[in-house]
Write a protein that holds these residues in place. Structure first.
Motif, PDB file in Angstrom:
ATOM      1  N   THR A  95      19.926   3.947 -17.368  1.00 59.88           N
ATOM      2  CA  THR A  95      19.405   4.983 -18.258  1.00 59.88           C
ATOM      3  C   THR A  95      19.693   4.664 -19.719  1.00 59.88           C
ATOM      4  OG1 THR A  95      21.424   6.346 -18.220  1.00 59.88           O
ATOM      5  CG2 THR A  95      19.818   6.697 -16.448  1.00 59.88           C
ATOM      6  N   MET A  96      18.891   5.252 -20.595  1.00 58.95           N
ATOM      7  CA  MET A  96      19.032   5.003 -22.027  1.00 58.95           C
ATOM      8  C   MET A  96      20.317   5.601 -22.597  1.00 58.95           C
ATOM      9  SD  MET A  96      16.711   2.974 -23.091  1.00 58.95           S
ATOM     10  CE  MET A  96      17.015   3.138 -24.855  1.00 58.95           C
ATOM     11  N   ASP A  97      20.987   6.472 -21.836  1.00 64.81           N
ATOM     12  CA  ASP A  97      22.301   6.939 -22.283  1.00 64.81           C
ATOM     13  C   ASP A  97      23.426   6.150 -21.618  1.00 64.81           C
ATOM     14  OD1 ASP A  97      21.878   8.056 -19.794  1.00 64.81           O
ATOM     15  OD2 ASP A  97      22.638  10.051 -20.318  1.00 64.81           O
ATOM     16  N   GLY A  98      23.070   4.999 -21.034  1.00 61.85           N
ATOM     17  CA  GLY A  98      24.087   4.041 -20.600  1.00 61.85           C
ATOM     18  C   GLY A  98      24.688   4.247 -19.236  1.00 61.85           C
ATOM     19  N   LYS A  99      23.937   4.823 -18.315  1.00 62.22           N
ATOM     20  CA  LYS A  99      24.436   5.027 -16.952  1.00 62.22           C
ATOM     21  C   LYS A  99      23.756   4.060 -15.979  1.00 62.22           C
ATOM     22  CE  LYS A  99      25.439   9.981 -17.497  1.00 62.22           C
ATOM     23  NZ  LYS A  99      25.110  10.053 -18.923  1.00 62.22           N
ATOM     24  N   LEU A 100      24.548   3.515 -15.062  1.00 63.77           N
ATOM     25  CA  LEU A 100      24.023   2.702 -13.972  1.00 63.77           C
ATOM     26  C   LEU A 100      23.834   3.623 -12.769  1.00 63.77           C
ATOM     27  CD1 LEU A 100      26.570  -0.218 -14.347  1.00 63.77           C
ATOM     28  CD2 LEU A 100      24.153  -0.376 -14.892  1.00 63.77           C
ATOM     29  N   VAL A 101      22.609   3.692 -12.256  1.00 68.21           N
ATOM     30  CA  VAL A 101      22.323   4.588 -11.132  1.00 68.21           C
ATOM     31  C   VAL A 101      21.902   3.738  -9.940  1.00 68.21           C
ATOM     32  CG1 VAL A 101      21.008   6.581 -10.334  1.00 68.21           C
ATOM     33  CG2 VAL A 101      21.537   6.341 -12.770  1.00 68.21           C
ATOM     34  N   ASN A 102      22.598   3.912  -8.822  1.00 67.61           N
ATOM     35  CA  ASN A 102      22.348   3.077  -7.642  1.00 67.61           C
ATOM     36  C   ASN A 102      22.365   3.884  -6.357  1.00 67.61           C
ATOM     37  OD1 ASN A 102      22.336   0.000  -8.331  1.00 67.61           O
ATOM     38  ND2 ASN A 102      23.864   0.925  -9.665  1.00 67.61           N
ATOM     39  N   MET A 103      21.481   3.481  -5.440  1.00 70.27           N
ATOM     40  CA  MET A 103      21.444   4.039  -4.091  1.00 70.27           C
ATOM     41  C   MET A 103      21.633   2.891  -3.116  1.00 70.27           C
ATOM     42  SD  MET A 103      21.027   6.910  -2.393  1.00 70.27           S
ATOM     43  CE  MET A 103      20.096   8.039  -3.436  1.00 70.27           C
ATOM     44  N   ASP A 104      22.460   3.098  -2.096  1.00 70.86           N
ATOM     45  CA  ASP A 104      22.783   2.012  -1.178  1.00 70.86           C
ATOM     46  C   ASP A 104      22.765   2.516   0.258  1.00 70.86           C
ATOM     47  OD1 ASP A 104      23.476  -0.789  -1.882  1.00 70.86           O
ATOM     48  OD2 ASP A 104      25.144  -0.460  -0.522  1.00 70.86           O
ATOM     49  N   GLY A 105      22.479   1.609   1.170  1.00 68.58           N
ATOM     50  CA  GLY A 105      22.463   1.966   2.581  1.00 68.58           C
ATOM     51  C   GLY A 105      23.815   1.785   3.251  1.00 68.58           C
ATOM     52  N   THR A 106      24.440   0.643   3.013  1.00 67.33           N
ATOM     53  CA  THR A 106      25.736   0.331   3.634  1.00 67.33           C
ATOM     54  C   THR A 106      26.906   0.692   2.724  1.00 67.33           C
ATOM     55  OG1 THR A 106      24.685  -1.478   4.820  1.00 67.33           O
ATOM     56  CG2 THR A 106      27.082  -1.510   4.713  1.00 67.33           C
ATOM     57  N   GLY A 107      26.731   0.473   1.430  1.00 70.10           N
ATOM     58  CA  GLY A 107      27.782   0.810   0.463  1.00 70.10           C
ATOM     59  C   GLY A 107      28.534  -0.382  -0.075  1.00 70.10           C
ATOM     60  N   ASN A 108      28.313  -1.563   0.523  1.00 73.84           N
ATOM     61  CA  ASN A 108      29.063  -2.736   0.066  1.00 73.84           C
ATOM     62  C   ASN A 108      28.734  -3.095  -1.385  1.00 73.84           C
ATOM     63  OD1 ASN A 108      26.461  -3.494   1.339  1.00 73.84           O
ATOM     64  ND2 ASN A 108      27.014  -5.565   0.724  1.00 73.84           N
ATOM     65  N   ARG A 109      27.469  -2.980  -1.756  1.00 71.52           N
ATOM     66  CA  ARG A 109      27.053  -3.346  -3.119  1.00 71.52           C
ATOM     67  C   ARG A 109      27.612  -2.373  -4.147  1.00 71.52           C
ATOM     68  NH1 ARG A 109      22.426  -1.889  -6.420  1.00 71.52           N
ATOM     69  NH2 ARG A 109      21.881  -0.477  -4.721  1.00 71.52           N
ATOM     70  N   VAL A 110      27.439  -1.079  -3.913  1.00 69.94           N
ATOM     71  CA  VAL A 110      27.893  -0.105  -4.912  1.00 69.94           C
ATOM     72  C   VAL A 110      29.416  -0.076  -5.014  1.00 69.94           C
ATOM     73  CG1 VAL A 110      25.832   1.321  -4.832  1.00 69.94           C
ATOM     74  CG2 VAL A 110      27.697   1.809  -3.234  1.00 69.94           C
ATOM     75  N   ALA A 111      30.102  -0.312  -3.899  1.00 73.44           N
ATOM     76  CA  ALA A 111      31.565  -0.357  -3.936  1.00 73.44           C
ATOM     77  C   ALA A 111      32.048  -1.531  -4.785  1.00 73.44           C
ATOM     78  CB  ALA A 111      32.130  -0.458  -2.519  1.00 73.44           C
ATOM     79  N   SER A 112      31.442  -2.694  -4.569  1.00 72.18           N
ATOM     80  CA  SER A 112      31.865  -3.893  -5.294  1.00 72.18           C
ATOM     81  C   SER A 112      31.475  -3.868  -6.761  1.00 72.18           C
ATOM     82  CB  SER A 112      31.278  -5.145  -4.632  1.00 72.18           C
ATOM     83  OG  SER A 112      32.038  -5.492  -3.489  1.00 72.18           O
ATOM     84  N   MET A 113      30.487  -3.071  -7.114  1.00 69.28           N
ATOM     85  CA  MET A 113      30.096  -2.973  -8.517  1.00 69.28           C
ATOM     86  C   MET A 113      31.155  -2.279  -9.360  1.00 69.28           C
ATOM     87  SD  MET A 113      26.017  -2.101  -8.177  1.00 69.28           S
ATOM     88  CE  MET A 113      25.730  -1.872  -9.924  1.00 69.28           C
ATOM     89  N   ILE A 114      32.003  -1.474  -8.724  1.00 74.72           N
ATOM     90  CA  ILE A 114      32.955  -0.672  -9.511  1.00 74.72           C
ATOM     91  C   ILE A 114      34.430  -0.947  -9.204  1.00 74.72           C
ATOM     92  CG2 ILE A 114      31.322   1.198  -9.903  1.00 74.72           C
ATOM     93  CD1 ILE A 114      32.610   2.747  -7.633  1.00 74.72           C
TER      94      ILE A 114
END
Length: 200
Positions: A95-114
């Motif tokens: 987003t233009m206010d600097g947020k990363l927005v993600n949807m995941d099925g298993t969760g491995n990707r979003v967990a490792s991103m943070i």
């Protein structure tokens, strides 16, 4: 350079992210190869953007220990990727206010991103830039999710309609939403803004 990138670069920097801009994916790839040390282990999240970058073989050939569950040359790659020094992925929306927005099925990707890695590199094409959370959510529901479900040959309603109906399908891939507002503590997050349309 895309004017949105210049504005977004400043916003993301204020939110604690390390931001670089590129004219094309080849420039981003060259920079990424120079940033990552040869002795570092690397995990990669499921991403058409990273596949399009075609960086896996370059890293592997020069000697990096690399784990990507899209490749079948390492057993339990998704699990091993969790403990890698460095993680590479993309985001579903930015987003233009600097947020990363993600949807995941298993969760491995979003967990490792943070969490869990010294450095995380997020490669983002201009097609993923959204005005705000509402637009990001719509993008995920009606572009990213249906296209990924179709790519995986899943039998979810969105593969037929092209739109999310918040289904209860056993094959649903929209299961965990993660919004990163600011850089999490303990991890350096590098965002590569690329002035090309990349991935879904």
């Amino acid at each position: 350079m895309n004017n949105k990138f210049l504005e977004l670069r400043d916003v993301l920097s204020k939110n604690g992210f390390i931001v670089k801009t590129f004219n094309n994916i080849s420039e981003a790839k060259e920079e990424l190869l120079s940033e990552i040390k040869k002795e570092e282990s690397i995990g990669i999240g499921g991403s058409m953007t990273i596949q399009d970058m075609d960086i896996y073989d370059d890293l592997k050939d020069r000697g990096n220990e690399i784990y990507w569950h899209w490749r079948k040359d390492v057993e339990n790659a998704a699990v091993k990727a969790i403990n890698a020094d460095t993680y590479i992925a993309s985001t579903n929306a930015l987003t233009m206010d600097g947020k990363l927005v993600n949807m995941d099925g298993t969760g491995n990707r979003v967990a490792s991103m943070i969490y869990g890695h010294k450095d995380v590199y997020i490669v983002v094409g201009k097609n993923k830039i959204c005005k705000d959370y509402d637009e990001a959510s719509e993008r995920i529901k009606n572009i990213a999710a249906p296209m990924n479900a179709k790519r995986l040959n899943l039998s979810t309603p969105c593969t037929h309609t092209g739109k999310c109906i918040d289904c209860d399908s056993p094959q649903r891939i929209c299961r965990s939403e993660v919004i990163v507002h600011k850089k999490p503590g303990g991890t350096n997050i590098h965002i590569y803004l690329v002035d090309e349309e990349l991935g879904y």
